[in-house]
Design a protein around this motif. Structure first.
Motif, PDB file in Angstrom:
ATOM      1  N   LEU A 243       6.287  46.832 -18.119  1.00 37.02           N
ATOM      2  CA  LEU A 243       5.664  45.438 -17.438  1.00 37.02           C
ATOM      3  C   LEU A 243       4.903  44.618 -18.803  1.00 37.02           C
ATOM      4  N   VAL A 244       4.176  45.774 -19.640  1.00 36.22           N
ATOM      5  CA  VAL A 244       3.271  44.853 -20.714  1.00 36.22           C
ATOM      6  C   VAL A 244       4.334  44.528 -21.923  1.00 36.22           C
ATOM      7  N   ASP A 245       5.579  45.580 -22.105  1.00 35.42           N
ATOM      8  CA  ASP A 245       6.894  45.020 -22.865  1.00 35.42           C
ATOM      9  C   ASP A 245       7.397  43.779 -22.623  1.00 35.42           C
ATOM     10  N   ASN A 246       7.706  43.898 -21.413  1.00 32.23           N
ATOM     11  CA  ASN A 246       8.422  42.489 -21.013  1.00 32.23           C
ATOM     12  C   ASN A 246       7.549  41.145 -21.161  1.00 32.23           C
ATOM     13  N   ALA A 247       6.334  41.370 -20.744  1.00 28.97           N
ATOM     14  CA  ALA A 247       5.301  40.223 -20.789  1.00 28.97           C
ATOM     15  C   ALA A 247       5.261  39.820 -22.428  1.00 28.97           C
ATOM     16  N   LEU A 248       4.999  40.834 -23.244  1.00 29.68           N
ATOM     17  CA  LEU A 248       4.745  40.348 -24.691  1.00 29.68           C
ATOM     18  C   LEU A 248       6.184  39.816 -25.052  1.00 29.68           C
ATOM     19  N   LYS A 249       7.481  40.346 -24.754  1.00 30.66           N
ATOM     20  CA  LYS A 249       8.587  39.965 -25.181  1.00 30.66           C
ATOM     21  C   LYS A 249       8.920  38.624 -24.838  1.00 30.66           C
ATOM     22  N   TYR A 250       8.684  37.916 -23.650  1.00 26.65           N
ATOM     23  CA  TYR A 250       9.012  36.691 -23.264  1.00 26.65           C
ATOM     24  C   TYR A 250       7.794  35.736 -23.503  1.00 26.65           C
ATOM     25  N   THR A 251       6.603  36.148 -24.063  1.00 27.76           N
ATOM     26  CA  THR A 251       5.576  35.224 -24.173  1.00 27.76           C
ATOM     27  C   THR A 251       5.628  34.800 -25.724  1.00 27.76           C
ATOM     28  N   PRO A 252       5.758  33.460 -25.978  1.00 28.92           N
ATOM     29  CA  PRO A 252       5.704  32.845 -27.295  1.00 28.92           C
ATOM     30  C   PRO A 252       4.353  32.942 -27.960  1.00 28.92           C
ATOM     31  N   ALA A 253       4.563  32.527 -29.384  1.00 27.85           N
ATOM     32  CA  ALA A 253       3.211  32.731 -30.063  1.00 27.85           C
ATOM     33  C   ALA A 253       2.015  31.770 -29.455  1.00 27.85           C
ATOM     34  N   TYR A 263      -9.159  46.908  -7.122  1.00 28.92           N
ATOM     35  CA  TYR A 263      -8.958  47.903  -6.170  1.00 28.92           C
ATOM     36  C   TYR A 263      -9.732  47.774  -4.897  1.00 28.92           C
ATOM     37  N   ASP A 264      -9.228  48.290  -3.736  1.00 29.75           N
ATOM     38  CA  ASP A 264     -10.249  48.307  -2.753  1.00 29.75           C
ATOM     39  C   ASP A 264     -10.279  49.579  -1.935  1.00 29.75           C
ATOM     40  N   THR A 265     -10.574  49.407  -0.660  1.00 33.28           N
ATOM     41  CA  THR A 265     -10.625  50.888  -0.085  1.00 33.28           C
ATOM     42  C   THR A 265      -9.331  51.302   0.392  1.00 33.28           C
ATOM     43  N   LYS A 266      -8.229  50.285   0.330  1.00 25.97           N
ATOM     44  CA  LYS A 266      -6.819  50.836   0.667  1.00 25.97           C
ATOM     45  C   LYS A 266      -5.962  50.978  -0.413  1.00 25.97           C
ATOM     46  N   LYS A 267      -6.151  50.124  -1.305  1.00 28.20           N
ATOM     47  CA  LYS A 267      -5.029  50.166  -2.580  1.00 28.20           C
ATOM     48  C   LYS A 267      -5.544  49.643  -3.892  1.00 28.20           C
ATOM     49  N   VAL A 268      -4.957  50.334  -4.964  1.00 28.06           N
ATOM     50  CA  VAL A 268      -4.945  49.793  -6.250  1.00 28.06           C
ATOM     51  C   VAL A 268      -4.201  49.075  -6.764  1.00 28.06           C
ATOM     52  N   GLU A 269      -4.306  48.001  -7.597  1.00 24.02           N
ATOM     53  CA  GLU A 269      -3.449  47.121  -7.905  1.00 24.02           C
ATOM     54  C   GLU A 269      -3.373  46.748  -9.304  1.00 24.02           C
ATOM     55  N   VAL A 270      -2.351  46.671 -10.064  1.00 21.18           N
ATOM     56  CA  VAL A 270      -2.050  46.296 -11.454  1.00 21.18           C
ATOM     57  C   VAL A 270      -1.218  45.157 -11.507  1.00 21.18           C
ATOM     58  N   LYS A 271      -1.930  44.083 -12.449  1.00 21.06           N
ATOM     59  CA  LYS A 271      -1.346  42.785 -12.525  1.00 21.06           C
ATOM     60  C   LYS A 271      -1.118  42.617 -14.023  1.00 21.06           C
ATOM     61  N   VAL A 272      -0.038  42.181 -14.493  1.00 23.00           N
ATOM     62  CA  VAL A 272       0.357  41.753 -15.938  1.00 23.00           C
ATOM     63  C   VAL A 272       0.665  40.451 -16.001  1.00 23.00           C
ATOM     64  N   GLN A 273      -0.091  39.420 -16.265  1.00 22.97           N
ATOM     65  CA  GLN A 273       0.045  38.071 -16.028  1.00 22.97           C
ATOM     66  C   GLN A 273       0.504  37.466 -17.441  1.00 22.97           C
ATOM     67  N   ASP A 274       1.374  36.733 -17.691  1.00 22.36           N
ATOM     68  CA  ASP A 274       1.877  36.376 -19.024  1.00 22.36           C
ATOM     69  C   ASP A 274       2.132  34.655 -18.918  1.00 22.36           C
ATOM     70  N   THR A 275       2.023  33.979 -20.255  1.00 20.02           N
ATOM     71  CA  THR A 275       2.186  32.473 -20.123  1.00 20.02           C
ATOM     72  C   THR A 275       3.427  32.221 -20.886  1.00 20.02           C
ATOM     73  N   GLY A 276       4.513  33.159 -20.493  1.00 21.07           N
ATOM     74  CA  GLY A 276       5.853  33.062 -20.994  1.00 21.07           C
ATOM     75  C   GLY A 276       6.889  32.042 -20.573  1.00 21.07           C
ATOM     76  N   ILE A 277       8.272  32.678 -20.660  1.00 18.73           N
ATOM     77  CA  ILE A 277       9.171  31.651 -20.119  1.00 18.73           C
ATOM     78  C   ILE A 277       9.336  31.439 -18.665  1.00 18.73           C
ATOM     79  N   GLY A 278       8.969  32.665 -17.857  1.00 23.03           N
ATOM     80  CA  GLY A 278       9.150  32.882 -16.554  1.00 23.03           C
ATOM     81  C   GLY A 278      10.569  32.788 -16.301  1.00 23.03           C
ATOM     82  N   ILE A 279      10.840  32.918 -14.831  1.00 29.68           N
ATOM     83  CA  ILE A 279      12.291  33.338 -14.508  1.00 29.68           C
ATOM     84  C   ILE A 279      12.766  32.065 -13.509  1.00 29.68           C
TER      85      ILE A 279
END
Lengths: 343, 121
Positions: A243-253, A263-279
């Motif tokens: 996820l990190v590799d993709n985000a870096l790869k597709y985000t310009p300078a 996290y909360d009591t039910k789940k742990v959540e990971v988010k990788v947000q980029d400012t890249g080219i999108g899909i």
């Protein structure tokens, strides 16, 4: 419907007999019914005998065929019809047998192909990895100046070569992992682990690359770490890495990649947000497909296998979690996953 | 001075590794194939063995088995270093008593030395 054919035939015969008796009774009166009935009974006996013979001659062997076909349906192609009954039924059985034989051959060939595939993969593993390791070690010896002092120019060239070599190593590993997933041999060894630690390690590892690309790489962890989870640490690292590799790869300078842990009591959540080219919108449902790469990704960044998200999805789902993503073309993407907190 | 035995048929890799180890102050022994390697384990009793798996003659698994079944050498930590690295192979090596399994393409000689330091202090 669970009635057997012979039962239905017997019922029909019985009904016909009853109808016959009643119609004779009403047509000719009581006196003549009995002799006529005797004739009728004789006829019925003949019919019953005929039904019996048909049942024995046709239905019995067909029943046997059905049993055998049932086994064929369960992919046991070693079975054959035991031929019996009239000529047509035997020929029908022979026809089925030659079909099963063909299926058996196809099954054997499939097994051989599987075997070849496995051998091919281990060949790739060894034959490709060996030279890549040689290169890695040689580059390392040079970079560490074990073989003499380096000029600045040489150092830059070495750095580039090392990056390319690492990419090749990852490609070989990804291909091996995908093959293992396909073969159902991608095994997980879970132990209690802290997802925050995994994120820390992976983000640290990508810091140099981010600064070379002039992309800001941030990690946002909660004040108090989330509960420990049963994870296959190595594979979870691979999922996060992709996820990190993709985000870096597709985000310009001058862009930014933010890795967040919630996290909360039910789940742990990971988010990788980029400012890249999108899909692009119409390609979004295919992002987790094996070998899929978005059209804008291919044109901007020729290197990439389209295996990263497929692997990440398999790893996350094997941990009972789910992938999530949002994307807007030219604005950025968010790829992440949730993992359930075990009670 | 701790003695490290490298059992590796590839001369190039052997030299890169031994160079690194010598620089870190280790005494280095080399085994160029399975037979020679096993002989050095029993005769020289190194403090640690770096063992490749695919070797001419006896392969790494056989050497590991032999070393671990000999009471005189059973306690010598063996660090497997290989281009293999499929889960089955890793599990097999660990089951046979390897201290760890390092895929060559994933570790530089420097990182291998760091690993050695955590095993023999």
């Amino acid at each position: 419907m669970r009635f057997s054919i012979s039962l239905i035939v017997a019922l029909i015969v019985l009904l016909l007999v009853l109808a016959g008796v009643l119609s004779v009774y009403f047509a000719v009166g009581k006196e003549q019914t009995i002799p006529l009935l005797m004739v009728a009974i004789a006829n019925v006996e003949a019919v019953v005998l005929l039904v019996f013979l048909i049942t024995r001659g046709v239905l019995q062997p067909l029943k046997g065929y059905m049993k055998t076909l049932h086994k064929v349906g369960e992919s046991d192609f070693s079975v054959r019809m035991s031929l019996g009954g009239p000529k047509e039924i035997r020929e029908f059985g022979q026809g089925l047998n030659s079909m099963i034989e063909k299926l058996e051959h196809a099954q054997e060939r499939e097994k051989q192909i599987e075997q070849l595939k496995t051998e091919f993969v281990s060949l790739v593993a060894h034959q490709l990895r060996a030279p890549l390791s040689d290169i890695k070690w040689a580059l390392d010896a040079l970079s560490e100046e074990d073989l003499g002092k380096l000029t600045q120019k040489q150092r830059v060239v070495l750095q580039k070569t090392t990056t390319s070599n690492e990419r090749m190593i990852r490609l070989v590993n990804d291909l091996l992992n995908v093959t293992r997933i396909e073969e159902g041999r991608y095994l997980f060894h879970r132990e209690l682990s802290q997802l925050a630690d995994i994120l820390l390690v992976m983000v640290e590892a990508y810091k140099p690359r981010a600064s070379r690309k002039e992309v800001e790489l941030l990690l946002e962890l909660p004040q108090k770490p989330p509960p420990m989870l049963l994870l296959d640490r190595e594979k979870m690292e691979l999922a996060v890495q992709n996820l990190v590799d993709n985000a870096l790869k597709y985000t310009p300078a001058n862009g930014r990649v933010t890795v967040t842990l919630l996290y909360d009591t039910k789940k742990v959540e990971v988010k990788v947000q980029d400012t890249g080219i999108g899909i692009p919108e119409k390609e979004r449902q295919r992002v987790f497909e094996k070998f899929f790469r978005a059209s804008n990704a291919k044109s901007k960044e020729p290197e990439g296998t389209g295996l990263g998200l497929y692997l990440a999805k398999n790893i996350v789902e094997a941990h009972g979690g789910a992938m999530q993503f949002q994307s807007k073309e030219n604005e950025g993407s968010m790829f992440g996953f949730t993992l359930p907190v075990s009670k | 001075m701790a003695k490290v035995l490298i059992i590796e048929d590839d001369k190039f890799l052997r030299e890169l590794l031994s160079q690194k180890l010598l620089k870190e102050g280790y005494e280095v022994l080399e085994g160029v194939d399975g037979e020679a390697g096993l002989k050095k384990i029993t005769e020289d009793k190194p403090d640690l063995v770096l063992l490749d798996l695919i070797l001419p003659g006896k392969d790494g698994f056989e050497i590991l088995t032999a070393a671990k079944s000999n009471p005189e050498t059973a306690n010598i930590p063996v660090l497997v270093l290989s281009n293999l690295g499929q889960q089955e192979e890793v599990e097999k090596a660990l089951k046979l008593g390897a201290a760890d399994f390092l895929v060559k393409a994933h570790f530089t000689p420097g990182e291998i030395v760091a690993k050695i330091k955590t095993i023999i202090t």
